[in-house]
Design a protein around this motif. Sequence first.
Motif, PDB file in Angstrom:
ATOM      1  N   ARG A  47       0.828  -1.213   0.000  1.00 43.29           N
ATOM      2  CA  ARG A  47       0.000   0.000   0.000  1.00 43.29           C
ATOM      3  C   ARG A  47       0.856   1.254   0.000  1.00 43.29           C
ATOM      4  O   ARG A  47       0.546   2.233  -0.675  1.00 43.29           O
ATOM      5  N   LEU A  48       1.945   1.240   0.765  1.00 45.46           N
ATOM      6  CA  LEU A  48       2.814   2.412   0.846  1.00 45.46           C
ATOM      7  C   LEU A  48       3.574   2.661  -0.451  1.00 45.46           C
ATOM      8  O   LEU A  48       3.898   3.797  -0.774  1.00 45.46           O
ATOM      9  N   LYS A  50       2.339   2.337  -3.348  1.00 45.28           N
ATOM     10  CA  LYS A  50       1.400   2.897  -4.318  1.00 45.28           C
ATOM     11  C   LYS A  50       1.046   4.360  -4.049  1.00 45.28           C
ATOM     12  O   LYS A  50       0.572   5.036  -4.946  1.00 45.28           O
ATOM     13  N   VAL A  51       1.267   4.846  -2.830  1.00 44.06           N
ATOM     14  CA  VAL A  51       0.859   6.215  -2.495  1.00 44.06           C
ATOM     15  C   VAL A  51       1.832   7.227  -3.079  1.00 44.06           C
ATOM     16  O   VAL A  51       2.992   6.917  -3.347  1.00 44.06           O
ATOM     17  N   SER A  52       1.329   8.454  -3.249  1.00 41.92           N
ATOM     18  CA  SER A  52       2.172   9.474  -3.872  1.00 41.92           C
ATOM     19  C   SER A  52       2.406  10.685  -2.973  1.00 41.92           C
ATOM     20  O   SER A  52       3.382  11.401  -3.158  1.00 41.92           O
ATOM     21  N   THR A  53       1.545  10.934  -2.006  1.00 41.52           N
ATOM     22  CA  THR A  53       1.713  12.128  -1.181  1.00 41.52           C
ATOM     23  C   THR A  53       2.034  11.754   0.260  1.00 41.52           C
ATOM     24  O   THR A  53       1.733  10.645   0.711  1.00 41.52           O
ATOM     25  N   GLU A  56      -1.111  10.873   2.459  1.00 39.93           N
ATOM     26  CA  GLU A  56      -1.596   9.499   2.401  1.00 39.93           C
ATOM     27  C   GLU A  56      -0.753   8.579   3.277  1.00 39.93           C
ATOM     28  O   GLU A  56      -1.277   7.670   3.919  1.00 39.93           O
ATOM     29  N   ILE A  57       0.551   8.817   3.303  1.00 44.65           N
ATOM     30  CA  ILE A  57       1.429   8.029   4.172  1.00 44.65           C
ATOM     31  C   ILE A  57       1.062   8.269   5.636  1.00 44.65           C
ATOM     32  O   ILE A  57       1.013   7.338   6.433  1.00 44.65           O
ATOM     33  N   ILE A  60      -1.984   6.263   6.538  1.00 48.27           N
ATOM     34  CA  ILE A  60      -1.680   4.844   6.700  1.00 48.27           C
ATOM     35  C   ILE A  60      -0.974   4.595   8.030  1.00 48.27           C
ATOM     36  O   ILE A  60      -1.289   3.648   8.755  1.00 48.27           O
TER      37      ILE A  60
END
Length: 92
Positions: A47-48, A50-53, A56-57, A60
């Motif tokens: 999942r991490l 795939k994130v971009s900002t 979002e991290i 999570i």
Amino acid sequence: MGGALLIVGVGLGIASMAFVFLFMLLRKTEVTRERLEGILGDEMVTRLKKVSTNREIEEIVRNLSWRQKSQLKTLLESQDIRDAVWAIRRYI
């Protein structure tokens, strides 16, 4: 003689505990990809990736279990979420 022996034993115990405590404080903990993957688990790592900002991290990381958050704080030696985001960006 029993009282003197007890005092000596306590003194030696305190000195040895102080040595162990200093050793634990002075040892260096290294943050590595393997350690982060071990704490976060395979699902979170995918999942991490795939994130971009950073936002979002942060979401999570905030949704991790109590145990995972505690292990992450201990590994990074910090309570700040910015340090966790930095480490995740750098190592994952």
